[in-house]
Design a protein around this motif. Structure first.
Motif, mmCIF file in Angstrom:
data_model
loop_
_atom_site.group_PDB
_atom_site.id
_atom_site.type_symbol
_atom_site.label_atom_id
_atom_site.label_comp_id
_atom_site.label_asym_id
_atom_site.label_seq_id
_atom_site.Cartn_x
_atom_site.Cartn_y
_atom_site.Cartn_z
ATOM 1 N N LYS A 11 0.724 -1.049 0.102
ATOM 2 C CA LYS A 11 -0.033 -0.098 -0.179
ATOM 3 C C LYS A 11 0.867 1.196 0.016
ATOM 4 O O LYS A 11 0.407 2.406 -0.479
ATOM 5 C CB LYS A 11 -0.944 0.047 1.224
ATOM 6 C CG LYS A 11 -1.949 -0.981 1.083
ATOM 7 C CD LYS A 11 -2.811 -1.128 2.584
ATOM 8 C CE LYS A 11 -3.829 -2.142 2.434
ATOM 9 N NZ LYS A 11 -4.565 -1.983 3.652
ATOM 10 N N VAL A 12 2.113 1.311 0.726
ATOM 11 C CA VAL A 12 2.663 2.273 0.743
ATOM 12 C C VAL A 12 4.132 2.394 -0.306
ATOM 13 O O VAL A 12 4.873 3.323 -0.304
ATOM 14 C CB VAL A 12 3.300 2.480 2.331
ATOM 15 C CG1 VAL A 12 2.072 2.795 3.129
ATOM 16 C CG2 VAL A 12 4.351 1.622 2.584
ATOM 17 N N LYS A 13 4.416 1.411 -0.812
ATOM 18 C CA LYS A 13 5.462 1.055 -1.691
ATOM 19 C C LYS A 13 5.726 2.292 -2.421
ATOM 20 O O LYS A 13 6.882 3.050 -2.754
ATOM 21 C CB LYS A 13 5.659 -0.148 -2.402
ATOM 22 C CG LYS A 13 6.951 -0.604 -3.094
ATOM 23 C CD LYS A 13 6.915 -1.845 -3.779
ATOM 24 C CE LYS A 13 5.655 -2.067 -4.700
ATOM 25 N NZ LYS A 13 6.031 -3.320 -5.364
ATOM 26 N N ASN A 14 4.914 2.615 -3.406
ATOM 27 C CA ASN A 14 4.750 3.667 -4.310
ATOM 28 C C ASN A 14 4.244 4.886 -4.037
ATOM 29 O O ASN A 14 3.648 5.714 -4.870
ATOM 30 C CB ASN A 14 4.229 3.293 -5.560
ATOM 31 C CG ASN A 14 5.126 1.976 -6.019
ATOM 32 O OD1 ASN A 14 6.330 2.085 -6.275
ATOM 33 N ND2 ASN A 14 4.541 1.016 -6.705
ATOM 34 N N TYR A 15 3.958 4.970 -2.670
ATOM 35 C CA TYR A 15 3.105 6.290 -2.181
ATOM 36 C C TYR A 15 4.060 7.503 -1.700
ATOM 37 O O TYR A 15 4.560 7.297 -0.483
ATOM 38 C CB TYR A 15 2.038 5.708 -0.928
ATOM 39 C CG TYR A 15 1.248 6.989 -0.458
ATOM 40 C CD1 TYR A 15 0.625 7.911 -1.340
ATOM 41 C CD2 TYR A 15 0.670 7.057 0.818
ATOM 42 C CE1 TYR A 15 -0.399 8.718 -0.943
ATOM 43 C CE2 TYR A 15 -0.084 8.061 1.272
ATOM 44 C CZ TYR A 15 -0.689 8.686 0.391
ATOM 45 O OH TYR A 15 -1.435 9.744 0.928
ATOM 46 N N ARG A 16 4.322 8.397 -2.516
ATOM 47 C CA ARG A 16 5.191 9.339 -2.533
ATOM 48 C C ARG A 16 4.926 10.383 -1.198
ATOM 49 O O ARG A 16 5.868 10.622 -0.626
ATOM 50 C CB ARG A 16 5.224 10.153 -3.846
ATOM 51 C CG ARG A 16 6.252 11.351 -3.740
ATOM 52 C CD ARG A 16 6.436 11.912 -5.219
ATOM 53 N NE ARG A 16 6.775 11.117 -6.260
ATOM 54 C CZ ARG A 16 6.817 11.461 -7.710
ATOM 55 N NH1 ARG A 16 6.404 12.532 -7.779
ATOM 56 N NH2 ARG A 16 6.791 10.572 -8.497
#
Length: 259
Positions: A11-16
């Protein structure tokens, strides 16, 4: 548990936004102590010696860094608000339940972030205190006042739990952020001031204030009369009690409400 952690990572891996705020919070912990360390060691060193303690020498540096780092705690709470409210905004919480998650597992997933973020803040503060103690201090390594960093860790845990509770109750990111920042930065401090002025030290028993009472700045702490505050054990008990109550309320809300 591995499945929960892996799902949260996705969920946060690509959440800038998450990573930007996390990096800022991480940088602020050592950066927040840098200017005070420079001022004390270069301009106020003699004054610190007159007071009988150097804030950035062992063992006092543990308390100094814990106190300064506590001002960054709100940033970690803001991260928690964003993470939880996104679940409601993008309906990922419902999808998790559809995919076979138990409601308790949803809470466990968010408590994972409470543990992860608080441990990150704690470890960064430990490294900061060690580094500054060796660089700016003039005394040998000591763990005598390390308990103050434990108090700081508990403060971060409580702040994250409060952010989690507000998020599952409000569900909307903007409103939750306003409530969280309003409470942590203004409302509670106003209530503490009013209660201390009208009824005395009982004002120190409000949730976040219990941790603040345990984390006075070294020089300032020695100037506070014992008549103006309870014993540290009272504040510690209150801090632990608030954490337990808030976690219970989060479980109660998630298990009984419509996701």
């Amino acid at each position: 548990m591995k499945r929960i952690i892996y799902t949260e990572w996705l969920k946060v891996k690509n959440y800038r936004v998450f990573w930007v705020i996390l990096v800022i919070a991480a940088i602020m912990i050592p950066a927040g102590s840098y200017v005070p360390a420079e001022i004390y060691t270069r301009q106020l060193k003699d004054a610190a010696k007159m007071l009988g303690q150097a804030p950035f020498s062992f063992p006092v540096v543990w308390q100094t860094v814990a106190n300064i780092s506590s001002y960054v705690t709100t940033l970690f709470g803001l991260l928690m608000v964003i993470l939880v409210t996104n679940e409601y905004t993008f309906r990922t919480n419902r999808q998790n339940i559809i995919d076979g998650w138990d409601r308790k597992e949803f809470v466990y997933a968010k408590l994972f972030w409470v543990v992860a973020l608080s441990l990150m803040a704690f470890l960064l503060s430990v490294l900061t205190a060690c580094t500054y103690g060796f660089v700016y201090g003039d005394k040998p390594f000591s763990t005598e006042n390390f308990i103050y960093l434990i108090y700081y860790w508990l403060q971060v845990v409580l702040t994250l739990c409060i952010a989690l509770l507000l998020s599952v109750w409000v569900k909307r990111a903007g409103f939750a952020i306003v409530l969280f920042l309003g409470y942590t930065m203004m409302l509670e401090q106003t209530l503490v001031f009013m209660l201390k002025r009208s009824v005395g030290r009982i004002g120190g028993l409000l949730p976040l204030q219990t941790a603040d009472e345990l984390l006075p700045f070294p020089v300032v702490g020695k100037m506070i009369s014992s008549a103006d505050r309870y014993d540290d054990s009272i504040y510690l008990f209150g801090l632990l009690l608030y954490i337990a109550v808030v976690i219970y309320l989060v479980f109660r809300k998630i298990l009984r409400s419509d996701l």
